[in-house]
Design an enzyme around this catalytic site. Sequence first.
Site, PDB file in Angstrom:
ATOM      1  CE  LYS A 457      -0.782   0.128   5.038  1.00  0.00           C
ATOM      2  NZ  LYS A 457      -0.158   1.420   5.308  1.00  0.00           N
ATOM      3  CG  ASP A 458       3.796   2.109   2.743  1.00  0.00           C
ATOM      4  OD1 ASP A 458       2.740   2.698   3.050  1.00  0.00           O
ATOM      5  OD2 ASP A 458       4.518   1.524   3.574  1.00  0.00           O
ATOM      6  NE  ARG A 508      -8.010   3.150   3.333  1.00  0.00           N
ATOM      7  CZ  ARG A 508      -8.230   2.416   4.421  1.00  0.00           C
ATOM      8  NH1 ARG A 508      -9.430   1.898   4.645  1.00  0.00           N
ATOM      9  NH2 ARG A 508      -7.267   2.181   5.285  1.00  0.00           N
ATOM     10  NE  ARG A 509      -6.916   2.584   8.341  1.00  0.00           N
ATOM     11  CZ  ARG A 509      -5.635   2.424   8.633  1.00  0.00           C
ATOM     12  NH1 ARG A 509      -4.980   3.380   9.286  1.00  0.00           N
ATOM     13  NH2 ARG A 509      -5.000   1.324   8.282  1.00  0.00           N
ATOM     14  NE  ARG A 526       2.437  10.231  10.140  1.00  0.00           N
ATOM     15  CZ  ARG A 526       3.543  10.698   9.571  1.00  0.00           C
ATOM     16  NH1 ARG A 526       3.624  11.960   9.200  1.00  0.00           N
ATOM     17  NH2 ARG A 526       4.578   9.903   9.357  1.00  0.00           N
ATOM     18  NE  ARG A 532       0.278   5.460  13.250  1.00  0.00           N
ATOM     19  CZ  ARG A 532      -0.212   5.321  12.028  1.00  0.00           C
ATOM     20  NH1 ARG A 532      -1.479   5.041  11.857  1.00  0.00           N
ATOM     21  NH2 ARG A 532       0.557   5.458  10.970  1.00  0.00           N
ATOM     22  CB  CYS A 620      -1.878   8.979   0.843  1.00  0.00           C
ATOM     23  SG  CYS A 620      -0.631  10.260   0.613  1.00  0.00           S
TER      24      CYS A 620
END
Length: 720
Positions: A457-458, A508-509, A526, A532, A620
């Site tokens: 996904k990166d 997105r989330r 972040r 986190r 993103c």
Amino acid sequence: MAAYLQWRRFVFFDREPVKEPAGPDGGKPFALPPGVTVCDSGRGSLYLDYHLHMEGQIWFLSRSLQLSSFQAYKLRVTHLYQLKQHSILASVGEDEEGINPLVKVWNLEKRDGGNPLCTRIFPAIPGNKPTVVSCLTVHENLNFMAIGFADGSVVLTKGDITRDRHSKTQILHEGNYPVTGLAFRQSGKMTHLFVVTTENIQSYMLSVKDYPRLELDTHGCGLRCSTLSDPSQDLQFIVAGNECVYLYQPDERGPCFAFEGQKLLVHWYRGYLIIVSKDRKSSPKSEFAGSDPQNSDKQILNVYDLCNKFIAYSSVFDDVVDVLAEWGSLYVLTRDGKIHALQEKDTQTKLEARHLLNLTMENKTLRNTQDENGLKNRVIRVGTRRSQLARIQTDSVVEMLRKRYLNLHFEIVAMSTTGDKILDTALSKIGEKSLFTKELENALERNEVDLVVHSLKDLPTSLPPGFTIGAICKRENPHDAVVFHPKNYEKTLNSLPEKSVIGTSSLRRAAQLKRRFPHLEFRDIRGNLNTRLKKLDEKEDFSAIILAAAGLRRMGWENRIGQILNPEDCLYAVGQGALAVEVRARDEEILDMVSALHDGETVLCCIAERAFMRHLEGGCSVPVAVSTMLKDSQLYLTGAVYSLDGSDTLKDTMQTGVNYPQQNEEGPNDDTQYVGITAKNIPRHAQEAAENLGVELASLLLSKGAKRILNVARQLNDAR
């Protein structure tokens, strides 16, 4: 967490007793007077003291095994610290009875009546409170000295530590637990001091006024069970507990290794971690009241290569006092006065040893094609990010390759990326397409590494010229997970109170969950997974945070997952849960090697997802989400675009036949890539069908107004 029980074992060091030099006793094992309790090494000598004899002398052992001494204290010496780049020796000892420790700094190149010149003496007492010194460290620039105490205090001396007039001493740290280890870390202009106690680990930033402190963990270690690695392991602070060994950066915890057993001693030597531990578990005696020479146990010395996950050497010793590095070798000192030399073998011998072990392994019948593609005897360098999750993911990929290519040697090269360095800005605001990949791709282009492991996904859907995704491994759970603050245990997002704050760094989330759970508030958070989770647990800012389920599972933190978000609640990111191996497109040998890791179902799903994203020109900085499934040779793709607040959305599902895995058609035999992926072992027709599916679904949403939604989302995000 990496367990060492399955690590391969080698004998990369030769062990032999140190013997008397030529003469009447030449050839006999050399022995020091028994009872050494304090020692260090550097500048061509081993430095020793016999604490229990209360002589107050410091002894020097030269390479020719000549033993000499001078009177340093009237009673006893308790600590020695020899700098590696200077002929400066710092010591702690006592000149009178009671708890009255004195620090003395010695210049070994200058003499005073035949003895080294003592350039400074000062009492080692925090705030005039007599207490036992537990540890000592000195910065190589001679501008810092730190002294730890059994009462939990740390005294810091700043300035020229060799002179009274040019330095200042202050209490840096006060606590309730004995200080067991100290280490200075210098990176560029930044100086940090790590402090470990029996119960916690902290770092102090000494390059900033007021020396800000950060607690890194809530467990510690015993005396002499911490050390600082060299640049090959990114100058990480290593703390060895009885269950695990933990690595730390100044601002976060790094990898963790499940090395069990009661640790007695930890050192770092030329890229290796040296651990001495008890051969059997027993009740530890007090570490702060000295040791009893009558209490002797068998002890195991292990030499670990943390980067490449193997044990380079292992041996049993009787009552180890210390392990010292000098004259190009390791020296193990035991309580009986004996010295054992560990000499590292040459590179060719080590490579041959690894080759021989591989040939005798039970899985030697696995696929092994390195002779066919010219990779034999080549060292394969694997690039990765420095984060703990990235290392775990890379380790898993390297382990798969090692099982297939038994004679190849893999080395892991870790580096920081732009996304790792910028921690105060939301990812969607930075504007860089290759936040977590650019530096790795630069190293790949310069031939500094041969392949790079990424979270798929990166990776942008359009790779730089000359690169390709040579392998996509079997996908982990691609869905998002909710991790709740401990006070919200057993709750769900739906049952959280009104205006509860949810942390996520993903547009997105946030867009989907704002629409699905309008009673909640969403804020950026972040940092890597460790950071986190620490922000969630230690503060009251967030009621829960949203993370990828795959990352939590790979880290071994499934128990933190409070809720898995199904596609009705939240579609996932393109490529989420899959690992990708990026290589140079023209490096056929490496490309052929890694292609064996392709998982056909994952490849086809990700081709469809990436084609969908690329045709939408998403990224993103806009909310784009997907869900895919391959069932009965039919590939299903659901895709959606959202406004930032989730109020405006377009979502649809399409399917296509891929006739996989039943179809026996050959894969493409040329350099054809499908959205940056080269997969010669997957039928061309199936890959084309998957790519067309993504393009067609994106075209359908664009025809319904997706471009307008995404443009508005970009503009609003840029304006935030």
